[in-house]
Design an enzyme around this catalytic site. Structure first.
Site, short mmCIF file in Angstrom:
data_model
loop_
_atom_site.label_atom_id
_atom_site.label_comp_id
_atom_site.label_asym_id
_atom_site.label_seq_id
_atom_site.Cartn_x
_atom_site.Cartn_y
_atom_site.Cartn_z
N PRO A 88 67.41 78.50 23.47
CG PRO A 88 68.90 78.87 21.66
CD PRO A 88 69.09 78.23 22.79
CD GLU A 115 75.53 76.87 15.74
OE1 GLU A 115 76.62 77.93 15.79
OE2 GLU A 115 74.21 77.41 15.32
NE ARG A 152 64.62 89.40 44.29
CZ ARG A 152 63.66 89.38 44.71
NH1 ARG A 152 62.26 88.20 44.50
NH2 ARG A 152 62.14 90.17 45.44
CG ASP A 167 51.84 91.26 51.09
OD1 ASP A 167 50.84 92.20 50.75
OD2 ASP A 167 52.95 92.53 50.90
#
Ligand SMILES: Nc1cc(-c2ccc3ccn(Cc4ccccc4)c3c2)n[nH]1
Length: 238
Positions: A88, A115, A152, A167
């Protein structure tokens, strides 16, 4: 690129690895993604992966042994992976990090649950990564977000789109330009004339201007960051 994912919820990855651009990249062999159930690296009858926290407190913590056993098993041969732990409060994931990670030959992503993981697991980790300042129930969705953004960028994964985006603004973190498709007018809303002109140079400069304007309006810090790094051309700065 090869990615190994360690998780106690492997099923969460099923659709992600089968569908869309990522699914095609894997089925075509352009990238290799293996999801490993941490439970398979336990040695006890009940395949225990978690335990109560030392010092008390709520919830459970992922035990170090199964994760270390998985790491040892998966790194016995081949190149050592660059290891990410989704957290987190880790380093904020962004396009710059996605570009950097896409150049690694091998990644390992450790997904916490409950946790979190035992602190000693972090001795295996190169980067603790957060996908944003909000709290999720585990590290699997962050792992999928990171894999999607990284894979990707692998040459060949986006197919012919990739060259057209050579670009690509988004790879400098600039916000995208507006997209339109048929019809040319819909409920009184018209497509900008320039996009119907067929004048590619004008279209390209309109799109660049739209992207820079939107970025300046909504995320001025991205423009400042690019200026500081000298990643904006002279005409883009005008
Ligand atoms: N950007 C981002 C990442 C996460 C994340 C990542 C891994 C884990 C492992 C367990 N949790 C739940 C958790 C909630 C609160 C305090 C500690 C752990 C995780 C959350 N949330 N948000």
């Amino acid at each position: 690129m090869r990615i190994d994912v360690l998780t106690v919820l492997p099923g969460l990855f099923d659709c992600f690895l089968k569908e869309g651009v990522i699914g095609k990249a894997i089925s075509s062999g352009k990238v290799e993604v293996k999801v490993h159930n941490i439970r398979d690296f336990t040695t006890d009858k009940h395949r225990v992966v978690d335990d109560v926290p030392y010092g008390g407190g709520p919830g459970m913590v992922l035990k170090p042994e199964p994760i270390f056993r998985a790491y040892d098993e998966l790194t016995k041969e081949g190149e050592k992976p660059y290891v990410l732990l989704t957290e987190p409060w880790g380093e904020k994931f962004n396009q710059e990090m996605a570009v950097e990670l896409s150049k690694k030959p091998r990644l390992m992503i450790i997904c916490g649950r409950y946790e979190g993981v035992d602190e000693r697991v972090k001795s295996l980790v190169d980067r603790e990564v957060s996908i944003g300042d909000y709290v999720l129930t585990g590290g699997e969705l962050p792992a999928m977000v990171i894999m999607d953004a990284v894979l990707r960028l692998i040459p060949g994964v986006l197919g012919n789109l990739e060259s057209l985006r050579a670009d690509s603004f988004s790879d400098r973190g600039l916000l995208g330009y507006p997209n339109y498709t048929r019809p040319a007018e819909f409920r009184g809303m018209k497509v900008p004339e320039v996009l119907l002109s067929g004048h590619h140079k004008k279209i390209e400069s309109w799109r660049k201007e739209q992207s820079l304007r939107k970025t300046l309006e909504r995320r001025p810090e991205i423009i400042e960051n690019l200026k500081r790094k000298g990643l904006l051309t002279k005409e883009e700065l005008e």
